[in-house]
Every structure is written in C-alpha cells, then in structure tokens.
Design an enzyme around this catalytic site. Structure first.
Site, PDB file in Angstrom:
ATOM      1  N   ASP A 224      13.603  49.984 -28.374  1.00  0.00           N
ATOM      2  CA  ASP A 224      14.502  50.233 -29.511  1.00  0.00           C
ATOM      3  C   ASP A 224      13.705  50.682 -30.732  1.00  0.00           C
ATOM      4  O   ASP A 224      12.602  50.197 -30.959  1.00  0.00           O
ATOM      5  CB  ASP A 224      15.260  48.931 -29.840  1.00  0.00           C
ATOM      6  CG  ASP A 224      16.485  49.173 -30.703  1.00  0.00           C
ATOM      7  OD1 ASP A 224      16.832  50.344 -30.951  1.00  0.00           O
ATOM      8  OD2 ASP A 224      17.103  48.176 -31.127  1.00  0.00           O
ATOM      9  N   HIS A 365      25.229  55.985 -26.148  1.00  0.00           N
ATOM     10  CA  HIS A 365      24.953  55.354 -27.446  1.00  0.00           C
ATOM     11  C   HIS A 365      24.078  56.228 -28.333  1.00  0.00           C
ATOM     12  O   HIS A 365      24.389  56.472 -29.497  1.00  0.00           O
ATOM     13  CB  HIS A 365      24.317  53.983 -27.213  1.00  0.00           C
ATOM     14  CG  HIS A 365      23.735  53.356 -28.433  1.00  0.00           C
ATOM     15  ND1 HIS A 365      24.512  52.931 -29.484  1.00  0.00           N
ATOM     16  CD2 HIS A 365      22.450  53.099 -28.784  1.00  0.00           C
ATOM     17  CE1 HIS A 365      23.724  52.435 -30.426  1.00  0.00           C
ATOM     18  NE2 HIS A 365      22.476  52.521 -30.034  1.00  0.00           N
TER      19      HIS A 365
END
Ligand SMILES: *[C@@H]1O[C@H](CO)[C@@H](O)[C@H](O)[C@H]1NC(C)=O
Ligand SMILES: *[C@@H]1O[C@H](CO)[C@@H](O)[C@H](O)[C@H]1NC(C)=O
Ligand SMILES: *[C@@H]1O[C@H](CO)[C@@H](O)[C@H](O)[C@H]1NC(C)=O
Ligand SMILES: *[C@@H]1O[C@H](CO)[C@@H](O)[C@H](O)[C@H]1NC(C)=O
Length: 510
Positions: A224, A365
C-alpha cells in the site's frame, strides 16, 4: 559492606552519565521509518528546500511544515491520541512554550541523523480551533462542519461510528511515530504531563507496520502507498507514472491553491482521518469463493487473480495493467516500473481504453481512486497525500478457520487512514463520493462498473446491501459480481487542520 573507592567512582560515573543525557537527546541509529521495496523512496533531504507560495516569491520553508504530511505509510509504529481541550488558556500557553519545540518537521524525518526518538505532529478540528478562540475562516466548509456531519454523504453507516467520534467532541489529535511502543508511550506521557488537565483523552489508536515480509502491506495483503503523488518543486526524483501535483493541492496558500487563506495557516494542510476496520477472513473467503477460470491458470492463481482484479494490483504491488495474468514480484518491488502505466495500451492494435477492461477492470480500487488516462490525461485536482498506518494484530487461526473476524475489539484490525490535502471538498471527500461510491464511475460505460469493491458503498443504502460490480472476469466483462459483504467498515473519523509549526507558538498560542 565497605564500598571500594573504585566502585564509588564507577557509581558516580554511571550516575552522572545517566543524569547528563536529560539535556542531550539520544541520537537515532536506525530509522523510525520502514523502506519496503516498491514504495517511492523518501524525497532526498534538502535542508534549504522551499516551496513557492501562492502570493510571495520567497517561498515557504519546509522546516515549518509538519513532517507527517509528506512521509507516507512508512512508520514502524504510529499512535493517534485524540483529545479534548478542557482549559484553553493553559493549553495555549503550553502549546507555544513546550509542545511546539517537540513537533517534527519534514526535513527532520528525511534523515536518520535528524530524526527524533519519537516524531510528534499535532492537528486540530474546527471545534478545537473554536476552543482556542481562533475565528479565522480557513475556507473549507467540510472542515468547519466536522466529519460526522459528512458521514452520510461519505456512505458511512452511522451506527458503525463509535461514540468518541460521533459528534464534534474531538478537538485535536497528536500523532506520534517511532520504532518502539516504549518510545511512543514515553513521549506521550511526557506530553500529557506538560499539558496536565488542560486536555482529556477521548480516543487512542495504536498502529504498527505489519510483521516480516508484510511490512508495507495492508491487512488484506496488498502493498500500500505506491501511488503517492510527487509534489512539484519539492520531490526531486519523480518516478515513471507518478503524478506530479502542485504543492497548493496539499498545502494551504502554496502555489496552486486558489483559496485565500489567513497568513498564519500557509503551509498547513487538512487531514482526513478515518478509522477503517478490515474484515480480513471475510475478504479471503469471498476471493476464494469467486476464483476466476482462466484456463491457463491453476486454481490458486485464479483465486489470486480475482483478488488482484478487485484491487488493481497483485499483493506484491505489481499492477495488473502491466501483469494481467500472473503476479510479478520483481515488478511489484520496482518503484521505477510499478506505477508506470496508464490503462491505455497504444502498442496493442485496436485497443480502446474506453471499452477494454481485459487488463484492468474499470471497477478496480486503484482505477477508481486514480483514473489516470481514463480522463484523457492525468487530472490534477483530486489528489491527496496518503499517510497513516495499519493497526491491529494478524488474523488468528480461529478467525481463519471460521472465515469470520473476531468480535473481540482487541483483535480488530484495519487502517488508520490519514490523507492530507488543501481542500477536502476536492480531495478525500470528492474521491470517496464522486468516484469510489459512484457505481456509474468511470462514466459512460455500457455496463456500470459499480462501486469500488474494497472501500465503496452507495451512500444511503442499508448495511450489507449487496454491491454489484462488473468487469472483474477478464473472460466476460459483462459478468456481474454481487459483493454481499462489506470488507471495510468505517468506525469514525474527523477532519483536522495540521497547522504550520510556526503557528503553534504564534497564532494558536497567543
Ligand atoms: C515506462 O513506460 C513507458 C511506456 O510504456 C516505457 O517506454 C518506459 O520504458 C517505461 N519506463 C520504465 C522505467 O520502465
Ligand atoms: C483488449 O485488450 C486485450 C489486452 O490488451 C487484447 O488482447 C484484446 O484484443 C483487446 N480486445 C479488443 C476487443 O480489442
Ligand atoms: C470457509 O470458507 C471456505 C471457502 O468458502 C469453505 O470451504 C469452508 O468450509 C468455510 N469454513 C467454515 C467453517 O465455514
Ligand atoms: C457473460 O456474462 C453475461 C452476464 O452474466 C451472460 O449473460 C453471458 O452469457 C456471458 N457470456 C459468456 C460468453 O459466457
């Protein structure tokens, strides 16, 4: 027993050695930040770096900007201490005299030599500024009203908000980052002893980077923070595919910020904080149950492919737009390549970005939050600097076996989501409302892509209303998937203003 002369000398030496360091702060020998392969490196330290301001030519001293704004999700440990102000006069005086010197700027964080033992940042909600008697308008209505007033528009289920955040009680947050819990606890204890009864604790979140090879990965397992934008005039080494965004999109009153701001607020930033629980066993089960059926792949590979197509990246960080069928860990670990894609493939004859989602679904996403060339060119009005950290323990065997997250609050896990921008209206709020939660985004598709499968839900719908997405099966992009579980639950949050450090002993203290 008679003490020998030597042991007395020794004891005195040890005693004075212990007594002296009170003034001389111990230096760090290792960084309080992690450096996972694949994430953009920290900007190179440039102690004289200045960021141009919207009005003046002489620029803004980056030593005055609070450090967390540019650092990203790379702290070993980070705690968030949410507080209420009980005695404004005492708080203001201590803020200026004792707290301001503890607050860490960007440059200090960029090098181990200058990092403090525990980095400290501080930010205030609107009701916090009110409590301090600050009446200047910062030019952001969403901040003025607080995040709870925005919760429905953001798609939150109000009953999931914990009472500490459901309202406007939180006046401020102290962010503490270090490599050990002890360091953080010591620094917080010292701040609490400085501030005494002038503040009260409302809530605390203790975050930590995940262990071992999961460092830098969120709890579903995906690396991330890769998509962090570069800040024009500050980031020296821009990576291929990295968005280069004017500082004014993140820092008030700097070049590119069109809103008029009070002088003392220039260099500050709005912080959107969200306490996001991740239901990891539920996500893993959903992915397993919906394994795709690419003929060239094994069952396990087909399972991973489905998860990767929900996120837009493999767990390694490799983007599916460049590695559509199989994970490519070397690509994931290479910051020069892992963001170097646009969703367009001009090298593929006849490829049409508007209709072809064979490589990356419109609903993925990463595409929902940054549509890249879907807009024809990188848009530059809706970026934010992500910071924050994961919290909570690893999944237990029992949770894994039952496919269910424990209801024991001490086993809750997720992301302490933190994003900085100069406009919440254009930044976090916009991306969540207009893109993530909008089933029709990206616009004009034959079949609506659906909401962001990871963090999206249609505002106003009942909890656990099935969420419909398309494009996830590369063999049949018309196939719809019904997501009957919400994998990420927001439990609250607040909008804060992170002032420039000079304001802590200036405007906010006077
Ligand atoms: C980035 O992508 C472009 C276009 O595909 C390519 O020409 C370039 O070599 C890539 N850069 C790196 C570092 O891989
Ligand atoms: C869609 O893109 C894929 C991968 O780039 C390509 O193989 C395929 O031919 C494209 N489909 C159409 C209809 O152009
Ligand atoms: C957990 O989910 C998997 C995949 O659907 C299934 O095979 C298994 O039986 C489930 N376990 C329980 C206890 O429900
Ligand atoms: C693709 O999915 C749609 C919607 O589920 C279905 O109607 C269609 O028959 C599928 N096409 C193929 C070739 O399987």
């Amino acid at each position: 027993m008679k003490l020998s002369f030597l042991s007395v000398i020794l004891a005195l030496t040890v005693y004075s050695a212990l007594a002296v360091p009170k003034q001389v702060k111990p230096r760090r020998t290792s960084s309080l930040l992690i450096h996972p392969a694949g994430l953009p490196p920290l900007p190179r330290p440039q102690l004289s770096a200045r960021i141009s301001t919207a009005s003046a030519d002489d620029g803004l001293d980056v030593n005055d900007i609070q450090g967390d704004i540019l650092i990203g999700m790379t702290k070993v440990k980070q705690s968030f201490f949410f507080f209420g102000i009980e005695d404004a006069a005492t708080f203001k005086s201590k803020l200026g005299s004792d707290i301001q010197p503890l607050v860490t700027n960007i440059n200090q964080l960029l090098s181990v030599d200058t990092q403090p033992v525990t980095a400290v940042n501080i930010a205030f909600s609107k009701t916090g500024l009110d409590a301090l008697g600050i009446t200047d308008d910062l030019g952001e209505t969403l901040f003025n009203n607080g995040q709870f007033a925005d919760a429905t528009a953001l798609g939150d289920v109000i009953s999931n908000w914990i009472p500490d955040f459901a309202g406007t009680r939180v006046h401020g947050v102290i962010l503490l980052a270090s490599d050990t819990d002890d360091n953080i606890n010591d620094q917080l204890a010292s701040i609490q002893s400085i501030l005494g009864d002038s503040i009260s604790e409302i809530h605390r979140v203790d975050g930590a980077t995940r262990p071992g090879d999961q460092a830098g990965h969120e709890h579903f397992g995906f690396l991330d923070g890769i998509g962090q934008p570069a800040v024009e005039g500050f980031t020296q080494d821009v990576l291929p595919g990295q968005a280069v965004i004017a500082p004014g999109e993140f820092l008030l009153g700097t070049s590119g910020d069109a809103t008029v701001r009070p002088d003392w607020a220039v260099g500050g930033s709005f912080l959107a904080f969200r306490l996001m629980q991740q239901k990891v066993p539920e996500f893993a089960k959903f992915v397993l149950d919906h394994a795709l059926n690419e003929p060239s792949l094994s069952e396990e590979e087909n399972t991973d492919l489905f998860g990767a197509r929900l996120v837009g990246r493999w767990k390694s960080g490799a983007p599916i737009d460049l590695a559509p069928l199989r994970d490519d860990p070397e690509l994931g670990a290479d910051p020069n390549r892992n963001s170097n894609f646009t969703f367009d493939h001009p090298d593929v004859p006849g490829f049409a970005i508007a209709t072809n989602q064979t490589d990356c679904p419109f609903s993925a996403h990463l595409r929902k939050v940054r549509p890249r060339l879907d807009f024809g060119k990188e848009e530059t009005a809706h970026h934010m600097l992500r910071s924050g950290i994961t919290f909570g323990p690893e999944v237990t065997d029992e949770e894994r076996a039952s496919n269910k997250s424990s209801t024991d609050p001490s086993l809750e896990r997720g992301i302490a989501f933190t994003a900085y921008q100069s406009s919440l209206t254009n930044g976090f709020h916009f991306v969540q409302m207009a893109w993530v939660n909008n089933a029709n985004f990206f616009f004009g598709k034959a079949i609506p892509p659906g909401v962001d499968p990871i963090i999206g839900r249609v505002a106003g719908t009942a909890p656990e209303t099935p969420r419909i997405i398309s494009g996830t099966n590369p063999l049949n992009s018309s196939e719809l998937f019904s997501l009957d579980t919400e994998f990420v639950i927001n439990h609250g949050g607040e909008y804060f203003f992170t002032p420039p450090i000079s304001a802590l002993s200036g405007k906010l203290a006077n």
